[in-house]
Design a protein around this motif. Structure first.
Motif, mmCIF file in Angstrom:
data_model
loop_
_atom_site.group_PDB
_atom_site.id
_atom_site.type_symbol
_atom_site.label_atom_id
_atom_site.label_comp_id
_atom_site.label_asym_id
_atom_site.label_seq_id
_atom_site.Cartn_x
_atom_site.Cartn_y
_atom_site.Cartn_z
ATOM 1 N N TYR A 132 -31.491 19.070 16.962
ATOM 2 C CA TYR A 132 -32.424 19.891 15.879
ATOM 3 C C TYR A 132 -32.974 20.916 16.666
ATOM 4 O O TYR A 132 -34.031 20.908 17.605
ATOM 5 C CB TYR A 132 -33.454 18.847 15.614
ATOM 6 N N THR A 133 -32.505 22.149 16.361
ATOM 7 C CA THR A 133 -33.049 23.354 17.007
ATOM 8 C C THR A 133 -34.535 23.497 16.794
ATOM 9 O O THR A 133 -35.360 24.074 17.704
ATOM 10 C CB THR A 133 -32.286 24.519 16.753
ATOM 11 N N ALA A 134 -35.004 23.442 15.754
ATOM 12 C CA ALA A 134 -36.438 23.716 15.422
ATOM 13 C C ALA A 134 -37.196 22.868 16.267
ATOM 14 O O ALA A 134 -38.332 23.407 16.759
ATOM 15 C CB ALA A 134 -36.623 23.762 13.829
ATOM 16 N N GLN A 135 -37.096 21.572 16.453
ATOM 17 C CA GLN A 135 -37.862 20.657 17.025
ATOM 18 C C GLN A 135 -37.542 20.557 18.322
ATOM 19 O O GLN A 135 -38.324 20.126 19.232
ATOM 20 C CB GLN A 135 -37.525 19.139 16.500
ATOM 21 N N GLY A 136 -36.509 21.152 18.968
ATOM 22 C CA GLY A 136 -36.003 21.018 20.319
ATOM 23 C C GLY A 136 -35.629 19.863 20.830
ATOM 24 O O GLY A 136 -36.031 19.572 21.921
ATOM 25 N N CYS A 137 -35.028 18.875 20.022
ATOM 26 C CA CYS A 137 -34.656 17.752 20.696
ATOM 27 C C CYS A 137 -33.349 17.289 19.868
ATOM 28 O O CYS A 137 -32.948 17.887 18.760
ATOM 29 C CB CYS A 137 -35.818 16.718 20.219
ATOM 30 N N GLY A 138 -32.684 16.090 20.576
ATOM 31 C CA GLY A 138 -31.620 15.786 19.817
ATOM 32 C C GLY A 138 -31.579 14.215 19.799
ATOM 33 O O GLY A 138 -32.334 13.383 20.468
ATOM 34 N N THR A 139 -30.784 13.597 18.924
ATOM 35 C CA THR A 139 -30.637 12.310 18.791
ATOM 36 C C THR A 139 -29.122 11.791 19.110
ATOM 37 O O THR A 139 -28.117 12.503 18.769
ATOM 38 C CB THR A 139 -30.737 11.574 17.257
ATOM 39 N N VAL A 140 -28.789 10.616 19.296
ATOM 40 C CA VAL A 140 -27.595 10.144 19.533
ATOM 41 C C VAL A 140 -27.554 8.656 19.408
ATOM 42 O O VAL A 140 -28.490 7.816 19.303
ATOM 43 C CB VAL A 140 -27.208 10.158 21.108
ATOM 44 N N ALA A 141 -26.197 8.353 18.568
ATOM 45 C CA ALA A 141 -26.162 6.628 18.239
ATOM 46 C C ALA A 141 -24.579 6.536 18.632
ATOM 47 O O ALA A 141 -24.002 7.191 18.682
ATOM 48 C CB ALA A 141 -26.514 6.566 16.773
ATOM 49 N N VAL A 142 -24.497 5.167 19.056
ATOM 50 C CA VAL A 142 -23.101 4.648 19.477
ATOM 51 C C VAL A 142 -22.816 3.214 18.825
ATOM 52 O O VAL A 142 -23.774 2.666 18.743
ATOM 53 C CB VAL A 142 -23.009 4.324 20.651
ATOM 54 N N TRP A 143 -21.464 2.996 18.186
ATOM 55 C CA TRP A 143 -21.037 1.880 17.657
ATOM 56 C C TRP A 143 -19.838 1.507 18.348
ATOM 57 O O TRP A 143 -19.165 2.246 18.544
ATOM 58 C CB TRP A 143 -20.942 2.230 16.007
ATOM 59 N N VAL A 144 -19.897 0.144 18.722
ATOM 60 C CA VAL A 144 -18.912 -0.250 19.378
ATOM 61 C C VAL A 144 -18.416 -1.450 18.511
ATOM 62 O O VAL A 144 -18.993 -2.550 18.127
ATOM 63 C CB VAL A 144 -19.233 -0.802 20.840
ATOM 64 N N ASN A 145 -16.851 -1.429 18.097
ATOM 65 C CA ASN A 145 -16.392 -2.494 17.374
ATOM 66 C C ASN A 145 -16.970 -2.765 16.013
ATOM 67 O O ASN A 145 -17.247 -3.898 15.668
ATOM 68 C CB ASN A 145 -15.966 -3.635 18.110
ATOM 69 N N GLY A 146 -17.773 -1.747 15.675
ATOM 70 C CA GLY A 146 -18.614 -1.924 14.127
ATOM 71 C C GLY A 146 -20.023 -2.352 14.307
ATOM 72 O O GLY A 146 -20.867 -2.378 13.385
ATOM 73 N N THR A 147 -20.480 -2.498 15.572
ATOM 74 C CA THR A 147 -21.824 -2.768 15.931
ATOM 75 C C THR A 147 -22.693 -1.746 16.766
ATOM 76 O O THR A 147 -22.107 -1.186 17.562
ATOM 77 C CB THR A 147 -21.830 -4.069 17.049
ATOM 78 N N LYS A 148 -23.929 -1.395 16.249
ATOM 79 C CA LYS A 148 -24.743 -0.370 16.749
ATOM 80 C C LYS A 148 -25.368 -0.869 18.073
ATOM 81 O O LYS A 148 -25.990 -1.894 18.201
ATOM 82 C CB LYS A 148 -25.705 0.272 15.798
ATOM 83 N N VAL A 149 -24.810 -0.056 19.114
ATOM 84 C CA VAL A 149 -25.449 -0.544 20.477
ATOM 85 C C VAL A 149 -26.423 0.571 21.034
ATOM 86 O O VAL A 149 -27.184 0.027 22.131
ATOM 87 C CB VAL A 149 -24.313 -0.584 21.343
ATOM 88 N N MET A 150 -26.668 1.718 20.312
ATOM 89 C CA MET A 150 -27.576 2.654 20.922
ATOM 90 C C MET A 150 -27.992 3.612 19.767
ATOM 91 O O MET A 150 -27.055 3.893 18.929
ATOM 92 C CB MET A 150 -26.976 3.492 22.006
ATOM 93 N N ASP A 151 -29.211 3.843 19.791
ATOM 94 C CA ASP A 151 -29.899 4.758 18.689
ATOM 95 C C ASP A 151 -30.980 5.325 19.133
ATOM 96 O O ASP A 151 -32.261 4.639 18.872
ATOM 97 C CB ASP A 151 -29.893 4.011 17.521
ATOM 98 N N LEU A 152 -31.048 6.527 19.787
ATOM 99 C CA LEU A 152 -32.148 7.142 20.432
ATOM 100 C C LEU A 152 -32.918 8.043 19.705
ATOM 101 O O LEU A 152 -32.338 8.991 18.739
ATOM 102 C CB LEU A 152 -31.719 7.629 21.640
ATOM 103 N N ALA A 153 -34.182 8.003 19.560
ATOM 104 C CA ALA A 153 -35.224 8.943 18.872
ATOM 105 C C ALA A 153 -34.919 10.097 19.466
ATOM 106 O O ALA A 153 -34.499 10.593 20.576
ATOM 107 C CB ALA A 153 -36.566 8.419 18.824
ATOM 108 N N CYS A 154 -35.370 11.239 18.762
ATOM 109 C CA CYS A 154 -35.178 12.644 19.095
ATOM 110 C C CYS A 154 -36.033 12.903 20.553
ATOM 111 O O CYS A 154 -37.135 12.684 20.561
ATOM 112 C CB CYS A 154 -35.855 13.569 17.895
ATOM 113 N N ALA A 155 -35.230 13.421 21.298
ATOM 114 C CA ALA A 155 -35.864 13.769 22.582
ATOM 115 C C ALA A 155 -35.308 14.997 23.173
ATOM 116 O O ALA A 155 -34.292 15.421 22.991
ATOM 117 C CB ALA A 155 -35.367 12.342 23.782
ATOM 118 N N SER A 156 -36.141 15.842 24.039
ATOM 119 C CA SER A 156 -35.984 17.125 24.457
ATOM 120 C C SER A 156 -34.788 17.043 25.364
ATOM 121 O O SER A 156 -34.171 18.210 25.634
ATOM 122 C CB SER A 156 -37.286 17.727 25.030
ATOM 123 N N TYR A 157 -34.593 16.051 26.292
ATOM 124 C CA TYR A 157 -33.457 15.845 27.171
ATOM 125 C C TYR A 157 -32.246 15.595 26.681
ATOM 126 O O TYR A 157 -31.197 15.531 27.063
ATOM 127 C CB TYR A 157 -33.840 14.852 28.293
#
Length: 332
Positions: free
Chosen positions: A259-284
């Protein structure tokens, strides 16, 4: 058969289930089931009944066990208007297609028939000898074989990447096992990194997937932020400790959104159909670290360090889109 019919888009998945019963209607278990697609170029099916939409059209999926069979009709439609497939390959022709190879330390990649995606004749076998190096399949937006694509398709929109791969027998032995011990204190390997340009550790980027028993605990495979000095939390992949399930298929989907206006990004990961990671918007998260290079994915035998034996990873299928694929969902 369940479902009796299904409609999916190109690149999407649907899991089919065959329930076996005897003459009295009692459910039978422990039986071997074979799966066949009438048109693998339209809808390919795995040995476990997972169907992938390959091209627009129709196909009949048949499950057979002990002379009895059932079918599911699958309709595959093309991508909807506005949907983009940045690249997609199952390595059927034995080449890396839209990908390059990034290797050092004696690492190498070559076509293989040992493990393949449904409907494909080949996969890419990438091997790193001990004690370490890299043999990664490299996808670099805006350059090389992806000239003409945006340098960063995650800018103010979702970007999805899907990778199906197999850890070859011996993967755990390459790092001295999945449990920390005196012989593997510095051993680790990675199967994914997403960064900007050919960057080292914690310089910029999104996420990495790996196993490192002594630095992150006896948890098996996990994903964590590439900028691990900002957030070193390990997000374990279910069912990967103590066994890495060598020889079986991992289906992993990553979602990126900067998100360029907010200066942050989010990422999520699914493994074999299961969500294992879903991070809130963070500048890093998704930071370029000042780099003007395009977004780069490394997959396969991405990295081996402190190896006690060779690491081999078979990559069966890769794609990137601007719409959800597999089990993934859009950003909130």
């Amino acid at each position: 058969m369940s479902p009796a019919s299904a409609s999916i888009r190109v690149g999407q998945l649907v899991q089919l289930t065959a329930t076996l019963k005897d003459a009295s209607g009692t459910v039978l278990s422990g039986r071997v089931i074979s799966w066949v697609s009438s048109a693998p170029g339209v809808a390919a099916v795995s040995t476990g009944g997972l169907v992938t939409g390959v091209a627009a059209g129709a196909a009949t999926i048949t499950a057979t066990s002990e002379g009895q069979s059932g079918t599911t009709q699958v309709s595959v439609t093309a991508s909807a208007p506005g949907q983009v497939i940045y690249y997609s390959t199952n390595f059927n022709d034995g080449t890396t297609g839209p990908l390059d190879v990034y290797a050092y330390g004696g690492g190498s990649c070559a076509a293989s028939t040992a493990y393949v995606d449904p409907g494909s004749a080949h996969s890419m076998k990438c091997t790193i000898p001990a004690p370490g190096g890299a043999a990664a399949l490299q996808t670099w937006f805006g350059t090389s074989k992806l000239v003409g694509t945006p340098n960063d398709p995650s800018l103010d929109q979702d970007l999805f990447e899907q990778v199906r791969f197999v850890l070859a027998p011996g993967a755990a032995a390459a790092i001295g096992g999945t449990t920390c011990g005196s012989s593997n204190s510095g051993s680790q390997f990675k199967t994914h990194k997403s960064v900007y340009g050919q960057s080292g550790s914690a310089i910029n980027g999104w996420v990495m997937s790996e196993i490192s028993p002594c630095s992150d605990g006896n948890i098996g495979m996990f994903s964590e932020a590439e900028m691990w000095r900002n957030n070193g939390h390990a997000n374990p992949w279910p069912g990967t400790y103590p066994s890495l399930n060598e020889g079986t298929v991992y289906d992993v989907v990553y979602r990126y959104h900067r998100y360029t206006a907010q200066g942050c990004g989010t990422v999520a990961v699914w493994v074999n159909g299961t969500k294992v990671m879903d991070l809130a918007c963070a500048s890093y998260m998704g930071t370029t670290g000042g780099s003007s290079a395009g977004l780069l994915f490394w997959d396969g035998a991405t990295y081996l360090s402190g190896g006690l034996g060779p690491l081999t990873v078979y990559t069966l299928f890769v794609q990137a889109t601007n719409y959800p694929i597999g089990a993934a969902t859009p950003s909130p």
